[in-house]
Motif scaffolding. Structure first.
Motif, short mmCIF file in Angstrom:
data_model
loop_
_atom_site.label_atom_id
_atom_site.label_comp_id
_atom_site.label_asym_id
_atom_site.label_seq_id
_atom_site.Cartn_x
_atom_site.Cartn_y
_atom_site.Cartn_z
N GLY A 95 0.79 -1.02 0.07
CA GLY A 95 0.02 0.29 0.39
C GLY A 95 0.99 1.08 -0.23
O GLY A 95 0.17 2.67 -0.31
N THR A 96 2.30 1.30 0.06
CA THR A 96 3.20 2.16 0.37
C THR A 96 3.64 2.87 -0.92
O THR A 96 4.10 3.45 -1.39
N LEU A 97 3.46 1.94 -2.05
CA LEU A 97 4.16 1.81 -3.86
C LEU A 97 3.19 3.36 -4.12
O LEU A 97 1.91 3.13 -3.67
N SER A 98 3.74 3.25 -4.80
CA SER A 98 2.83 4.45 -6.29
C SER A 98 2.17 3.61 -6.88
O SER A 98 2.05 2.66 -6.44
N GLY A 99 1.15 4.38 -7.11
CA GLY A 99 1.04 3.60 -8.03
C GLY A 99 0.89 2.53 -9.29
O GLY A 99 0.66 2.33 -9.22
N GLY A 100 1.90 3.36 -10.34
CA GLY A 100 2.55 2.84 -10.72
C GLY A 100 3.70 1.50 -10.64
O GLY A 100 2.84 0.61 -11.19
N GLN A 101 3.71 1.91 -9.21
CA GLN A 101 4.37 0.80 -9.05
C GLN A 101 3.78 -0.50 -8.43
O GLN A 101 3.54 -1.78 -8.18
N GLY A 150 -5.51 6.97 -13.47
CA GLY A 150 -5.24 6.99 -12.40
C GLY A 150 -3.27 7.31 -12.43
O GLY A 150 -2.67 7.92 -11.32
N LEU A 151 -2.63 6.89 -13.80
CA LEU A 151 -1.51 7.60 -13.91
C LEU A 151 -1.01 8.49 -14.23
O LEU A 151 -1.36 8.27 -15.44
N ALA A 152 0.72 9.30 -13.58
CA ALA A 152 1.34 10.06 -14.42
C ALA A 152 1.45 10.14 -15.57
O ALA A 152 1.67 8.47 -16.15
N PRO A 153 1.57 10.26 -17.02
CA PRO A 153 1.51 10.06 -18.41
C PRO A 153 3.21 9.43 -18.15
O PRO A 153 3.22 8.35 -18.97
N ILE A 167 4.05 1.46 -18.41
CA ILE A 167 3.13 0.49 -18.03
C ILE A 167 2.72 -0.05 -19.93
O ILE A 167 3.16 -1.34 -20.10
N PHE A 168 2.91 0.30 -21.17
CA PHE A 168 2.73 0.53 -22.38
C PHE A 168 3.68 -0.26 -22.77
O PHE A 168 3.40 -1.80 -23.26
N GLN A 169 4.58 -0.38 -22.70
CA GLN A 169 5.89 -0.21 -22.65
C GLN A 169 6.13 -1.73 -22.64
O GLN A 169 6.56 -2.99 -22.92
N GLN A 181 -2.98 4.54 -27.09
CA GLN A 181 -1.57 4.53 -26.91
C GLN A 181 -2.06 3.08 -26.94
O GLN A 181 -1.25 2.27 -27.30
N ALA A 182 -3.45 2.26 -26.55
CA ALA A 182 -3.49 1.11 -26.89
C ALA A 182 -3.98 0.95 -28.02
O ALA A 182 -3.45 -0.66 -28.26
#
Ligand code: ATP
Length: 234
Positions: A132-138, A163-166, A172-174, A195-196
């Motif tokens: 729960g302490t990780l960032s959204g992307g993590q 909800g993730l920063a660009p 994530i796409f990579q 992007q999808a």
């Protein structure tokens, strides 16, 4: 690999899927687009066995899998990373990964967790930290890594970029591309249509419980109906 025919799914009296038809070919990335409420999440939950279709058929690797439970489908090779990630926030990163492999009995799990951590070095660094302490992307990376530990043939990803920063969205796409290149077939639900479609081979667009447009991802990127409704903002 996956063939969905005339699938209808209800929430009580409310019909969310009104006869969905779609196909996923092995080795590809297929994307499912559409506005909020179109039925994308319901489709993913139905394919993952979290909802039972009332009508229609789902075939996976030539076998009729209609109505099987999530745990049965996971064993057959279908894993879902749900919308909102559903990681266990008061467990550590490592414990979350161990949960991903819980249904497997073989002894290679530890090695595979090590392997997954190599692909996501940030998870190795943070393995003793509460998830729960990780960032959204993590957290999204953790959810994807956990799903990969079930060794899926087909990975269902429900709005992984939400909800993730660009910059993180690009990561994530990579990662999705790399997972696919390593041999996992992907069905991707995204709000981020442009992007999808850039990483996908083929796409479906849903509206009010139905597929209304489908085609090669490249042609959808230029389809005026798709551009106007889903790509216009960027
Ligand atoms: P979003 O991008 O908002 O997740 P979506 O395309 O994934 O949208 P769904 O969540 O699949 O859409 O919803 C499809 C339809 O089913 C909507 O009309 C929604 O209101 C309805 N619905 C979804 N979940 C439930 C539920 N638990 N109970 C009743 N109706 C629901």
């Amino acid at each position: 690999m996956l063939k969905v025919s005339n699938v209808e799914t209800f929430y009580g009296q409310i019909q969310a899927l009104k006869g969905i038809n779609l196909e996923v070919q092995e080795g590809k990335i297929i994307t499912l687009l559409g506005a909020n409420g179109a039925g994308k999440t319901t489709t993913m939950k139905t394919l993952a066995g979290l909802l039972k279709p009332k009508k229609g058929q789902v075939e996976f690797l030539g076998e009729n899998i209609t109505g099987l439970r999530a745990d049965q489908l996971l064993r057959k090779g279908i894993a879902l990373v749900p919308e909102g990630r559903a990681i266990l926030s008061s467990m550590t990163v490592l414990e979350n990964l161990e949960m991903g492999a819980y249904h497997r009995k073989d002894k290679t799990i530890k090695e595979e967790i090590d392997e997954v951590m190599k692909r996501f070095p940030i998870l190795e660094e943070r393995q003793t930290q509460m998830a729960g302490t990780l960032s959204g992307g993590q957290q999204q990376m953790l959810a994807i890594a956990r799903a990969l530990l079930s060794k899926p043939r087909l990975l269902l990803l429900d709005e992984p970029s939400m909800g993730l920063a660009p910059l993180i969205v690009a990561d994530i796409f990579q990662i999705i591309k790399e997972i696919n290149e390593a041999g996992t077939t992907v069905l991707l639900v995204e709000q981020n249509a442009k992007q999808a479609l850039k990483i996908a081979d083929y796409g479906y667009v849903m509206e009010t419980g139905k597929v209304i447009i489908e085609g090669e991802a490249k042609s959808l990127l230029e389809d005026p109906r798709v551009v106007e409704a889903y790509l216009g903002r960027k």
